[in-house]
Design a protein around this motif. Structure first.
Motif, PDB file in Angstrom:
ATOM      1  N   VAL A  39       0.839  -1.202   0.000  1.00 36.17           N
ATOM      2  CA  VAL A  39       0.000   0.000   0.000  1.00 36.17           C
ATOM      3  C   VAL A  39       0.874   1.252   0.000  1.00 36.17           C
ATOM      4  CG1 VAL A  39      -1.686   1.323   1.333  1.00 36.17           C
ATOM      5  CG2 VAL A  39      -1.983  -1.146   1.056  1.00 36.17           C
ATOM      6  N   THR A  40       1.904   1.268   0.817  1.00 36.31           N
ATOM      7  CA  THR A  40       2.800   2.431   0.879  1.00 36.31           C
ATOM      8  C   THR A  40       3.481   2.670  -0.460  1.00 36.31           C
ATOM      9  OG1 THR A  40       3.175   2.137   3.242  1.00 36.31           O
ATOM     10  CG2 THR A  40       4.846   3.386   2.024  1.00 36.31           C
ATOM     11  N   ARG A  41       3.953   1.602  -1.092  1.00 33.06           N
ATOM     12  CA  ARG A  41       4.632   1.731  -2.387  1.00 33.06           C
ATOM     13  C   ARG A  41       3.691   2.322  -3.439  1.00 33.06           C
ATOM     14  NH1 ARG A  41       7.041  -2.899  -2.208  1.00 33.06           N
ATOM     15  NH2 ARG A  41       5.486  -4.121  -3.300  1.00 33.06           N
ATOM     16  N   VAL A  42       2.458   1.867  -3.463  1.00 29.98           N
ATOM     17  CA  VAL A  42       1.490   2.394  -4.429  1.00 29.98           C
ATOM     18  C   VAL A  42       1.160   3.849  -4.120  1.00 29.98           C
ATOM     19  CG1 VAL A  42      -0.903   2.211  -5.225  1.00 29.98           C
ATOM     20  CG2 VAL A  42       0.517   0.166  -5.065  1.00 29.98           C
ATOM     21  N   MET A  43       0.893   4.157  -2.855  1.00 32.16           N
ATOM     22  CA  MET A  43       0.523   5.530  -2.499  1.00 32.16           C
ATOM     23  C   MET A  43       1.679   6.502  -2.722  1.00 32.16           C
ATOM     24  SD  MET A  43      -2.626   5.232  -2.008  1.00 32.16           S
ATOM     25  CE  MET A  43      -2.958   6.942  -1.608  1.00 32.16           C
ATOM     26  N   ASP A  44       2.916   6.041  -2.556  1.00 28.35           N
ATOM     27  CA  ASP A  44       4.072   6.897  -2.834  1.00 28.35           C
ATOM     28  C   ASP A  44       4.206   7.200  -4.328  1.00 28.35           C
ATOM     29  OD1 ASP A  44       4.751   7.037  -0.160  1.00 28.35           O
ATOM     30  OD2 ASP A  44       6.404   5.588  -0.302  1.00 28.35           O
ATOM     31  N   ALA A  45       3.651   6.329  -5.173  1.00 30.73           N
ATOM     32  CA  ALA A  45       3.801   6.474  -6.619  1.00 30.73           C
ATOM     33  C   ALA A  45       2.692   7.298  -7.272  1.00 30.73           C
ATOM     34  CB  ALA A  45       3.847   5.091  -7.273  1.00 30.73           C
ATOM     35  N   VAL A  46       1.587   7.524  -6.565  1.00 32.91           N
ATOM     36  CA  VAL A  46       0.472   8.257  -7.169  1.00 32.91           C
ATOM     37  C   VAL A  46       0.571   9.742  -6.822  1.00 32.91           C
ATOM     38  CG1 VAL A  46      -1.047   6.241  -7.209  1.00 32.91           C
ATOM     39  CG2 VAL A  46      -1.084   7.775  -5.234  1.00 32.91           C
ATOM     40  N   PRO A  47      -0.082  10.604  -7.598  1.00 34.97           N
ATOM     41  CA  PRO A  47      -0.013  12.043  -7.327  1.00 34.97           C
ATOM     42  C   PRO A  47      -0.596  12.408  -5.961  1.00 34.97           C
ATOM     43  CG  PRO A  47      -0.952  11.625  -9.503  1.00 34.97           C
ATOM     44  CD  PRO A  47      -0.853  10.301  -8.803  1.00 34.97           C
ATOM     45  N   SER A  48      -0.085  13.467  -5.391  1.00 36.59           N
ATOM     46  CA  SER A  48      -0.609  13.997  -4.139  1.00 36.59           C
ATOM     47  C   SER A  48      -2.103  14.263  -4.293  1.00 36.59           C
ATOM     48  CB  SER A  48       0.123  15.294  -3.794  1.00 36.59           C
ATOM     49  OG  SER A  48      -0.409  15.855  -2.629  1.00 36.59           O
ATOM     50  N   GLY A  49      -2.871  13.936  -3.264  1.00 35.96           N
ATOM     51  CA  GLY A  49      -4.315  14.128  -3.317  1.00 35.96           C
ATOM     52  C   GLY A  49      -5.069  12.904  -3.803  1.00 35.96           C
ATOM     53  N   SER A  50      -4.340  11.838  -4.169  1.00 37.31           N
ATOM     54  CA  SER A  50      -4.990  10.605  -4.615  1.00 37.31           C
ATOM     55  C   SER A  50      -5.636   9.896  -3.431  1.00 37.31           C
ATOM     56  CB  SER A  50      -3.967   9.673  -5.264  1.00 37.31           C
ATOM     57  OG  SER A  50      -3.447  10.237  -6.442  1.00 37.31           O
ATOM     58  N   TYR A  51      -6.579   9.032  -3.721  1.00 40.20           N
ATOM     59  CA  TYR A  51      -7.294   8.287  -2.694  1.00 40.20           C
ATOM     60  C   TYR A  51      -6.899   6.817  -2.724  1.00 40.20           C
ATOM     61  CZ  TYR A  51     -10.392  12.282  -2.163  1.00 40.20           C
ATOM     62  OH  TYR A  51     -10.896  13.525  -1.918  1.00 40.20           O
ATOM     63  N   LEU A  52      -6.901   6.205  -1.551  1.00 41.46           N
ATOM     64  CA  LEU A  52      -6.745   4.763  -1.420  1.00 41.46           C
ATOM     65  C   LEU A  52      -8.135   4.177  -1.230  1.00 41.46           C
ATOM     66  CD1 LEU A  52      -5.262   2.072  -0.872  1.00 41.46           C
ATOM     67  CD2 LEU A  52      -5.059   2.800   1.526  1.00 41.46           C
ATOM     68  N   VAL A  53      -8.502   3.232  -2.085  1.00 39.58           N
ATOM     69  CA  VAL A  53      -9.756   2.503  -1.938  1.00 39.58           C
ATOM     70  C   VAL A  53      -9.376   1.063  -1.642  1.00 39.58           C
ATOM     71  CG1 VAL A  53     -11.882   1.752  -3.063  1.00 39.58           C
ATOM     72  CG2 VAL A  53     -10.932   4.016  -3.569  1.00 39.58           C
ATOM     73  N   LEU A  54      -9.877   0.552  -0.527  1.00 42.80           N
ATOM     74  CA  LEU A  54      -9.475  -0.776  -0.092  1.00 42.80           C
ATOM     75  C   LEU A  54     -10.641  -1.445   0.618  1.00 42.80           C
ATOM     76  CD1 LEU A  54      -6.214  -1.543   1.834  1.00 42.80           C
ATOM     77  CD2 LEU A  54      -8.373  -2.397   2.667  1.00 42.80           C
TER      78      LEU A  54
END
Length: 105
Positions: A19-34
């Motif tokens: 999850v951290t690796r994916v969130m670090d790769a997406v633009p700021s302000g992106s959402y995590l849906v899980l």
């Protein structure tokens, strides 16, 4: 979006690293849906055990605290980590929603 797949990863630290690796790769302000199955109900626990007994890839149920750790460092929006059948319901729909042991945010 991680829709019912992180339960196939055995160790919680690996789940959090993914999850951290994916969130670090997406633009700021992106959402995590899980969402994922949880150990909050007997039927889901029994189903997970039966799946494992078939020789299929095991599905590792997590408790709510563990699932919530996937959102560490992120701002969770309302209604937060809830059964997915209750996520963003209209007030008039709450009384008819069925509870399931699959939680998400």
């Amino acid at each position: 979006m991680f829709m019912g797949i992180l339960g196939y990863v055995e160790r919680l630290d690996e789940v959090r690293a993914i999850v951290t690796r994916v969130m670090d790769a997406v633009p700021s302000g992106s959402y995590l849906v899980l969402w994922d199955g949880t150990d909050t109900g007997t039927a889901v626990k029994e189903g997970s055990e039966r799946l494992t007994q078939t020789g299929a890839i095991p599905y590792y149920l997590r408790n709510l605290e563990q699932l919530g750790q996937c959102f560490d460092g992120l701002e969770m929006i309302e209604p937060g980590l809830v059964p997915i059948t209750y996520w963003r319901l209209a007030e008039s729909e709450v009384s008819t929603a069925q509870h399931i042991d699959v939680y998400g945010a």
